[in-house]
Design an enzyme around this catalytic site. Structure first.
Site, PDB file in Angstrom:
ATOM      1  N   LYS A  32      35.866  44.087  34.736  1.00 20.20           N
ATOM      2  CA  LYS A  32      35.522  42.961  35.615  1.00 20.20           C
ATOM      3  C   LYS A  32      34.469  42.109  34.899  1.00 20.20           C
ATOM      4  O   LYS A  32      34.331  42.175  33.688  1.00 20.20           O
ATOM      5  CB  LYS A  32      35.041  43.479  36.969  1.00 20.20           C
ATOM      6  CG  LYS A  32      36.134  44.192  37.769  1.00 20.20           C
ATOM      7  CD  LYS A  32      37.195  43.212  38.229  1.00 20.20           C
ATOM      8  CE  LYS A  32      38.307  43.880  39.002  1.00 20.20           C
ATOM      9  NZ  LYS A  32      39.448  43.003  39.222  1.00 20.20           N
ATOM     10  N   GLY A  45      37.736  34.848  35.946  1.00 13.80           N
ATOM     11  CA  GLY A  45      39.021  35.418  35.531  1.00 13.80           C
ATOM     12  C   GLY A  45      40.158  34.848  36.358  1.00 13.80           C
ATOM     13  O   GLY A  45      41.261  34.613  35.850  1.00 13.80           O
ATOM     14  N   ASP A 103      36.647  44.662  44.768  1.00 17.24           N
ATOM     15  CA  ASP A 103      35.417  43.874  44.615  1.00 17.24           C
ATOM     16  C   ASP A 103      34.278  44.389  45.494  1.00 17.24           C
ATOM     17  O   ASP A 103      33.140  43.938  45.357  1.00 17.24           O
ATOM     18  CB  ASP A 103      35.693  42.403  44.958  1.00 17.24           C
ATOM     19  CG  ASP A 103      36.556  41.735  43.897  1.00 17.24           C
ATOM     20  OD1 ASP A 103      36.635  42.254  42.772  1.00 17.24           O
ATOM     21  OD2 ASP A 103      37.162  40.688  44.207  1.00 17.24           O
TER      22      ASP A 103
HETATM   23  C1  S3P Z   1      41.087  38.267  42.440  1.00 18.30           C
HETATM   24  C2  S3P Z   1      41.682  39.466  42.197  1.00 18.30           C
HETATM   25  C3  S3P Z   1      40.940  40.646  41.763  1.00 18.30           C
HETATM   26  C4  S3P Z   1      39.457  40.528  42.030  1.00 18.30           C
HETATM   27  C5  S3P Z   1      38.928  39.188  41.633  1.00 18.30           C
HETATM   28  C6  S3P Z   1      39.638  38.082  42.364  1.00 18.30           C
HETATM   29  C7  S3P Z   1      41.951  37.143  42.820  1.00 18.30           C
HETATM   30  O1  S3P Z   1      41.155  40.839  40.390  1.00 18.30           O
HETATM   31  O2  S3P Z   1      38.755  41.550  41.380  1.00 18.30           O
HETATM   32  O3  S3P Z   1      37.542  39.113  41.930  1.00 18.30           O
HETATM   33  O4  S3P Z   1      41.448  36.141  43.357  1.00 18.30           O
HETATM   34  O5  S3P Z   1      43.156  37.238  42.583  1.00 18.30           O
HETATM   35  P1  S3P Z   1      42.449  41.621  39.891  1.00 18.30           P
HETATM   36  O6  S3P Z   1      43.552  41.156  40.726  1.00 18.30           O
HETATM   37  O7  S3P Z   1      42.660  41.294  38.469  1.00 18.30           O
HETATM   38  O8  S3P Z   1      42.127  43.063  40.117  1.00 18.30           O
END
Ligand code: S3P
Length: 438
Positions: A344, A96, A317
């Site tokens: 997630k 993501g 996380d």
């Molecule tokens: C991340 C932000 C988090 C986290 C993901 C990594 C990042 O997601 O859960 O594993 O590197 O910016 P969200 O910011 O969408 O909550």
């Protein structure tokens, strides 16, 4: 077995390192790609997610030379104006962070970018970046009107504006910051509560001027980051599995060194301390604006606690690892305000409740969280990790601590972030040579 019929597990002792921080690795590569000149990054996370960002950086025209072990990169930055439309679809795989942050960069590139991912990523919400990127002037489309990948981003001339994000998400904030840096004029981004601030710290460390108040970051577009020289700190989200194991296994005294200790990422350490864990944290230096140091964990007896509110983004996380700790603690642990866990890599609330039940622990789902009642009467069992690395690692942790056989359906899922898990556990157990995967 001891006299109570409990299986004894080896204590974790000594000093270990964990692989480079995944969040910082993504950002280092992307900031290097938009910088003017050559950047050197060491200690990169070697998992598949960061591999997807390396491929994206190359696809957008920024040469990236990797060392054989994939921990070092030399990136030739092109500046925003030097990045070009990719020849093919950009595949973010399971990541993501890759898809959302690269979409932000693509919003500044004249031409069309198509971004997609694996089955899990194609189910994850994208309106949260599509809507604000449109407000900056990009054209963003995708399945269900831009709610789901594949996303099609037509970038070009963006104009700064005041944006408010609907969730406290560092992925969203970072996508918008990277787009805003290539926009004309001032953009402000306000989030409901502060999420991890790695992008802000790295941009500032490379000379970009940002305005920062608690929940708002402001950037004047057109600034070009200076090339970076960075050693990525160890990933606290990987370290947490070792720290929880050391807290739970009698006789343990383990120190994780060279680990990132950014306060917007360390909520889990505070929660473990509130549960009664004997943790000592020491910040020893700074890297790219990030505090780096060591965390020592000693075997402790834990109590249930409440977790929620503005602390959730600082530990989002780590909730799978904390859920295993909670199932060993005396009493109830209640997590609320964490509905993001539903979107997630898997629905982590459902995956945790199911897996904890399989292993003999009491847990129930809330719409926005989980209740875990400890201590559990642990058994072995088969876990469906739902293709989610942190679920696989959490239940491997449960097996390491209980000494019962836990079989993870697709162990290779951990290649996303922490393929070295068993090597580090073996080292902490004082075993020589690695250990075979389960
Ligand atoms: C991340 C932000 C988090 C986290 C993901 C990594 C990042 O997601 O859960 O594993 O590197 O910016 P969200 O910011 O969408 O909550």
């Amino acid at each position: 077995m001891n006299q109570l019929g409990e299986k004894l597990t080896s204590p974790l002792t000594g000093t270990v390192r964990v692989p480079g921080d995944k969040s910082i690795s993504h950002r280092a590569l992307l900031v290097a790609a938009i910088a003017a000149g050559s950047s050197r990054i060491e200690g990169l996370n070697t998992g598949e997610d960061v591999g997807a960002t390396i491929a994206a950086v190359r696809a957008l025209g920024s040469p990236c030379r990797m060392s054989k072990d994939r921990t070092q990169a030399q990136v030739e930055g092109c500046g925003y104006s030097g990045l070009t439309e990719a020849e093919d679809v950009i595949d973010a795989g399971n990541s993501g962070t890759t898809l959302r942050l690269v979409a932000g960069v693509c919003a500044t590139i004249p031409g069309v970018s198509v971004l997609t991912g694996d089955e899990s990523l194609r189910r994850r919400p994208m309106a949260r970046i599509a809507l604000p990127l449109r407000r900056l002037g990009a054209t963003v489309d995708g399945r269900r009107g831009g709610e789901l990948p594949p996303l099609i981003v037509r970038g070009g001339s963006l104009s700064g504006t005041a944006l408010e994000t609907e969730v406290a998400s560092a992925q969203v904030k970072s996508a918008l910051l990277l787009a805003a840096l290539g926009a004309q004029g001032i953009t402000s981004i306000t989030e409901p509560s502060l999420s991890r601030d790695h992008t802000e710290r790295l941009l500032e460390a490379s000379g970009v001027v940002l305005g920062r108040s608690h929940r708002t970051v402001t950037v004047d577009g057109g600034q070009c980051p200076a090339p970076i020289e960075l050693r990525v700190p160890g990933d606290i989200s990987s370290a947490i599995f070792l720290l929880v194991a050391a807290t739970l296994i009698p006789g343990s005294d383990l120190t994780v060194v060279d680990v990132g200790l950014n306060p917007t990422r360390c909520g889990a350490l505070e929660v473990l301390q509130r549960m009664g864990a004997r943790l000592d944290t020491e910040v020893l230096r700074e890297e790219g604006g990030e505090p780096v140091g060591s965390v020592r964990a000693r075997a402790s007896n834990l109590q249930g606690v409440q977790i929620g509110g503005e602390q959730i983004p600082t530990l989002v996380d780590e909730i799978p690892a904390l859920a295993i700790a909670a199932a060993h603690a005396e009493g109830e642990t209640i997590v609320t305000g964490a509905s993001e866990l539903r979107v997630k890599e898997s629905d982590r609330i459902a995956a945790l409740v199911e897996g904890l039940g399989t292993l003999g622990a009491q847990a129930r789902a809330l719409p926005d969280g989980i209740v875990v009642e400890g201590p559990a009467a642990w058994s072995g069992g088969d876990i469906d990790e739902r293709g989610d690395h942190r679920i696989a690692l959490a239940f491997a942790l449960a097996g390491v601590v209980s000494g019962r056989p836990v079989r993870i359906k697709r162990w290779e899922t951990v290649n996303t972030s922490f393929p070295e898990f068993w090597d580090v556990v073996s080292q902490a157990r004082g075993e020589h040579g690695g250990r075979a995967d389960p």
